[in-house]
Design a protein around this motif. Structure first.
Motif, PDB file in Angstrom:
ATOM      1  N   ASP A  10       1.206  -1.668  -0.007  1.00 35.21           N
ATOM      2  CA  ASP A  10      -0.055  -0.148  -0.043  1.00 35.21           C
ATOM      3  C   ASP A  10       1.568   1.062  -0.060  1.00 35.21           C
ATOM      4  OD1 ASP A  10      -2.868   1.646  -0.016  1.00 35.21           O
ATOM      5  OD2 ASP A  10      -1.311   1.667   1.621  1.00 35.21           O
ATOM      6  N   HIS A  11       1.748   1.164   1.241  1.00 42.01           N
ATOM      7  CA  HIS A  11       3.036   2.251   0.839  1.00 42.01           C
ATOM      8  C   HIS A  11       3.906   2.102   1.757  1.00 42.01           C
ATOM      9  CE1 HIS A  11       0.929   2.807   4.935  1.00 42.01           C
ATOM     10  NE2 HIS A  11       1.852   3.090   5.341  1.00 42.01           N
ATOM     11  N   GLY A  12       5.104   2.958   1.743  1.00 46.56           N
ATOM     12  CA  GLY A  12       6.146   2.756   2.286  1.00 46.56           C
ATOM     13  C   GLY A  12       6.834   4.072   2.675  1.00 46.56           C
ATOM     14  N   GLU A  13       7.622   3.847   3.669  1.00 43.47           N
ATOM     15  CA  GLU A  13       8.345   5.220   4.546  1.00 43.47           C
ATOM     16  C   GLU A  13       9.408   4.218   5.570  1.00 43.47           C
ATOM     17  OE1 GLU A  13       6.796   8.269   8.475  1.00 43.47           O
ATOM     18  OE2 GLU A  13       5.314   6.789   7.458  1.00 43.47           O
ATOM     19  N   GLY A  14      10.094   5.184   5.239  1.00 41.72           N
ATOM     20  CA  GLY A  14      11.649   5.398   5.846  1.00 41.72           C
ATOM     21  C   GLY A  14      12.147   3.456   5.527  1.00 41.72           C
ATOM     22  N   ALA A  15      12.185   3.065   6.210  1.00 41.71           N
ATOM     23  CA  ALA A  15      12.836   1.453   6.312  1.00 41.71           C
ATOM     24  C   ALA A  15      12.209   0.587   5.834  1.00 41.71           C
ATOM     25  CB  ALA A  15      13.954   1.281   7.333  1.00 41.71           C
ATOM     26  N   TRP A  16      10.441   1.071   5.931  1.00 45.05           N
ATOM     27  CA  TRP A  16       9.068  -0.019   6.265  1.00 45.05           C
ATOM     28  C   TRP A  16       8.298   0.561   5.171  1.00 45.05           C
ATOM     29  CZ3 TRP A  16       8.669  -2.957  10.570  1.00 45.05           C
ATOM     30  CH2 TRP A  16       9.735  -3.344  11.538  1.00 45.05           C
ATOM     31  N   VAL A  17       7.776  -0.863   4.501  1.00 45.17           N
ATOM     32  CA  VAL A  17       6.534  -0.376   3.616  1.00 45.17           C
ATOM     33  C   VAL A  17       5.653  -1.392   4.539  1.00 45.17           C
ATOM     34  CG1 VAL A  17       7.714  -0.784   1.764  1.00 45.17           C
ATOM     35  CG2 VAL A  17       7.221  -3.359   3.034  1.00 45.17           C
ATOM     36  N   THR A  18       4.168  -1.171   3.675  1.00 39.56           N
ATOM     37  CA  THR A  18       2.978  -1.096   4.727  1.00 39.56           C
ATOM     38  C   THR A  18       2.111  -2.246   3.403  1.00 39.56           C
ATOM     39  OG1 THR A  18       2.589   0.421   6.474  1.00 39.56           O
ATOM     40  CG2 THR A  18       1.350  -0.792   5.879  1.00 39.56           C
ATOM     41  N   ASP A  19       1.449  -3.342   3.549  1.00 40.82           N
ATOM     42  CA  ASP A  19       0.973  -4.085   2.469  1.00 40.82           C
ATOM     43  C   ASP A  19      -0.804  -3.752   3.137  1.00 40.82           C
ATOM     44  OD1 ASP A  19      -0.426  -5.477   4.536  1.00 40.82           O
ATOM     45  OD2 ASP A  19       1.012  -7.625   4.203  1.00 40.82           O
ATOM     46  N   VAL A  20      -1.643  -4.249   1.688  1.00 45.27           N
ATOM     47  CA  VAL A  20      -2.793  -3.552   1.574  1.00 45.27           C
ATOM     48  C   VAL A  20      -3.873  -4.404   3.116  1.00 45.27           C
ATOM     49  CG1 VAL A  20      -2.679  -3.236  -0.432  1.00 45.27           C
ATOM     50  CG2 VAL A  20      -3.157  -5.667  -0.328  1.00 45.27           C
ATOM     51  N   ASP A  21      -2.897  -5.182   3.333  1.00 48.23           N
ATOM     52  CA  ASP A  21      -3.996  -5.635   4.519  1.00 48.23           C
ATOM     53  C   ASP A  21      -3.633  -4.582   6.072  1.00 48.23           C
ATOM     54  OD1 ASP A  21      -5.743  -7.952   3.587  1.00 48.23           O
ATOM     55  OD2 ASP A  21      -3.835  -8.430   3.050  1.00 48.23           O
ATOM     56  N   GLY A  22      -1.850  -3.690   6.539  1.00 49.47           N
ATOM     57  CA  GLY A  22      -1.821  -3.593   7.039  1.00 49.47           C
ATOM     58  C   GLY A  22      -0.846  -3.797   7.631  1.00 49.47           C
ATOM     59  N   ASN A  23      -0.385  -5.018   7.479  1.00 46.49           N
ATOM     60  CA  ASN A  23       0.453  -5.953   7.777  1.00 46.49           C
ATOM     61  C   ASN A  23       2.064  -5.080   7.569  1.00 46.49           C
ATOM     62  OD1 ASN A  23      -0.479  -7.858   8.772  1.00 46.49           O
ATOM     63  ND2 ASN A  23      -0.724  -8.717   6.794  1.00 46.49           N
ATOM     64  N   ARG A  24       3.146  -4.178   8.417  1.00 36.82           N
ATOM     65  CA  ARG A  24       4.233  -3.940   8.382  1.00 36.82           C
ATOM     66  C   ARG A  24       4.885  -4.324   8.038  1.00 36.82           C
ATOM     67  NH1 ARG A  24       6.493  -0.392  11.520  1.00 36.82           N
ATOM     68  NH2 ARG A  24       6.957   1.533  10.380  1.00 36.82           N
ATOM     69  N   TYR A  25       6.946  -4.179   7.429  1.00 38.84           N
ATOM     70  CA  TYR A  25       7.272  -4.996   7.312  1.00 38.84           C
ATOM     71  C   TYR A  25       8.648  -4.424   7.197  1.00 38.84           C
ATOM     72  CZ  TYR A  25       4.122  -8.494   5.115  1.00 38.84           C
ATOM     73  OH  TYR A  25       2.592  -9.438   4.959  1.00 38.84           O
ATOM     74  N   LEU A  26      10.008  -4.441   7.900  1.00 43.48           N
ATOM     75  CA  LEU A  26      11.269  -3.876   7.141  1.00 43.48           C
ATOM     76  C   LEU A  26      11.410  -4.795   5.844  1.00 43.48           C
ATOM     77  CD1 LEU A  26      13.707  -2.230   8.712  1.00 43.48           C
ATOM     78  CD2 LEU A  26      14.739  -4.658   9.658  1.00 43.48           C
ATOM     79  N   ASP A  27      11.772  -3.501   5.162  1.00 38.38           N
ATOM     80  CA  ASP A  27      12.343  -3.652   3.765  1.00 38.38           C
ATOM     81  C   ASP A  27      13.991  -4.019   4.047  1.00 38.38           C
ATOM     82  OD1 ASP A  27      11.906  -4.359   1.330  1.00 38.38           O
ATOM     83  OD2 ASP A  27      11.806  -2.157   0.961  1.00 38.38           O
ATOM     84  N   CYS A  28      13.804  -4.940   3.494  1.00 39.74           N
ATOM     85  CA  CYS A  28      15.693  -5.491   3.666  1.00 39.74           C
ATOM     86  C   CYS A  28      15.425  -6.186   1.726  1.00 39.74           C
ATOM     87  CB  CYS A  28      15.804  -6.654   4.314  1.00 39.74           C
ATOM     88  SG  CYS A  28      16.505  -6.487   6.646  1.00 39.74           S
TER      89      CYS A  28
END
Length: 444
Positions: A47-65
């Motif tokens: 859905d969107h990304g900010e800084g080192a993280w991305v958030t998916d369309v279900d609202g889950n957040r992932y550290l983007d490696c």
């Protein structure tokens, strides 16, 4: 170190699953990038990304490696890049005429690297490598190239030869077979591409001299991911550079990824003197980009002589478009010595931390990489080349499962467990990554 509670089943992904089902009705295989698919799993839609993280369309957040396969280096939604893009957007997105934004990015890049006497932009790393090889052939008047086994250089037929060979077809280590990657690759590719083993000094020297006056260039990535991100041996680089000069061939350096290793790329760190360099990824600030940079002689094959056709005509509808050029300049201008020092420190902390976690889990695994890059291997073999890094079916299954477990604990890896960090990565993010690794390797 703490990790999110629960496992894969506790993370809702029904919106991603529904999007994938919808995509499969109109997009071949459901996505335009095969690297996003994992066996038996639908891709995660962002859905969107900010800084080192991305958030998916279900609202889950992932550290983007992964950072879009090493192309994002400042961080997602960086305000400086966004501001530069918005300012340019207000003036138009693309034109059939040049803009000053192209000059500004060209000047910035050429000032950073001694071998960049001239530069020319395109739209991707694949295009950059293809243009570099065409330039080498035009400049030397020769047809053949040499590349390392297992090294990825984009999707051009000649560049992807022997990208993914296996023990059934890779031939002898001292003289690897040239194995087509895509179905339908012309048989002539095997006659025009010689494959060498990474870090094989004598093998490289012998192949170059045997090719002799038919060799246009050696194509080299100094830290290829699919080869396992091993340390390149300085004598190997020197042997290639000396031998290419001896036979009148060029050295083409693929810095599409490795340019993120330092202020002047890997070539400055390793004191490599290439004739041509292929660039992409970070120089676009998150937008599609590619570039060929190099010494004036080889680069002048792109020049139209007397208004006629250049030896290597090149162009592209969106090449050097002002949005990409502005984003690239805004990104690269932020990457000073201090920025790279921070990336090095964060990367080293992650690599050391992962080694500690792996040892604590009692596993005979290892971590390779440099700068902001790292890769996890489910074995402890010494890695000098592609065959050392090549995974058995059991090892491939282990590393795939590790990646999925990391995803379930809020860290996004690709299937090969290639890791890539950006400047927005905080100390707490590193702790999150290491905690996720510890949980993912528990009871492995």
């Amino acid at each position: 170190m703490t990790v999110p509670a629960g496992g894969p089943e506790s993370w809702p992904t029904h919106h991603s699953k529904a999007l994938y089902a919808r995509a499969r009705r109109t997009i071949t295989d459901g996505t335009s990038r095969t690297t996003l698919l994992r066996k038996g799993k639908h891709p995660i839609y962002v859905d969107h990304g900010e800084g080192a993280w991305v958030t998916d369309v279900d609202g889950n957040r992932y550290l983007d490696c992964n950072n879009n396969f090493a192309s994002i280096i400042i961080g997602h939604a960086d305000p400086v890049i966004a501001g530069a893009v918005q300012a340019r957007l207000a003036r138009g997105t693309a034109f059939s005429l040049p803009t000053d934004a192209e000059i500004e990015l060209a000047e910035l890049l050429c000032e950073r690297v001694e071998s960049f006497e001239l530069i020319r932009f395109c739209n991707s790393g694949t295009e950059a490598v293809m243009a570099a090889l065409k330039a080498a052939r035009a400049y030397t008047g020769r047809p053949n190239i040499i590349k390392a086994e297992g090294a990825y250089h984009g999707t051009y037929d000649h560049a992807e030869a022997s990208l993914s060979p296996n023990p059934t077809n890779w031939g002898q280590a001292v003289a690897p077979a040239t194995v087509p990657y895509s179905a339908g690759t012309p048989a002539s590719v095997a006659d025009e591409v010689t494959v060498i083993s990474f870090n094989d000094i004598e093998g490289a020297r012998d192949a170059i001299h045997r090719s002799g006056d038919r060799l246009a260039a050696v194509l080299l990535d100094v830290m290829p991911n699919r080869v396992g991100m091993p340390v390149i041996e300085s004598e190997y680089v020197r042997a290639i550079r000396d031998a290419t000069r001896a036979v009148g061939a060029l050295l083409v350096l693929d810095e599409v990824i490795s340019f993120r290793l330092g202020y002047g790329g890997a070539q400055t760190q390793l004191c490599v003197d290439p004739d041509i360099t292929a660039l992409a990824k970070i120089i676009g600030g998150g937008f599609p980009v590619g570039a060929v940079a190099g010494r004036r002689g080889p680069m002048e094959v792109f020049v139209r002589s007397g208004g006629g056709q250049a030896k290597v005509p090149s162009g592209g509808t969106f090449a050097a478009n002002p949005i990409t050029m502005a984003a690239g300049h805004a990104a690269m201008a932020q990457l000073d010595g201090n920025a790279f020092a921070r990336l090095d420190a964060v990367g080293e902390r992650v690599r050391c931390g992962l080694r500690t976690v792996i040892a604590r889990a009692g596993l005979d695994w290892q971590v390779t990489g440099a700068g902001s890059l790292f890769r996890v291997h489910p074995h402890n073999r010494t890695i000098r080349n592609y065959r050392d890094a090549h995974l058995s079916s059991d090892e491939a299954a282990q590393i795939s499962e590790f990646g999925l477990r990391m995803q379930s604990h809020g860290v996004y890896f690709v299937a090969e467990s290639l890791g890539c960090l950006n400047l927005a990565t905080a100390d707490s993010d590193v702790e999150h990554l290491l905690g996720a690794a510890e949980a993912s390797l528990a009871n492995s």
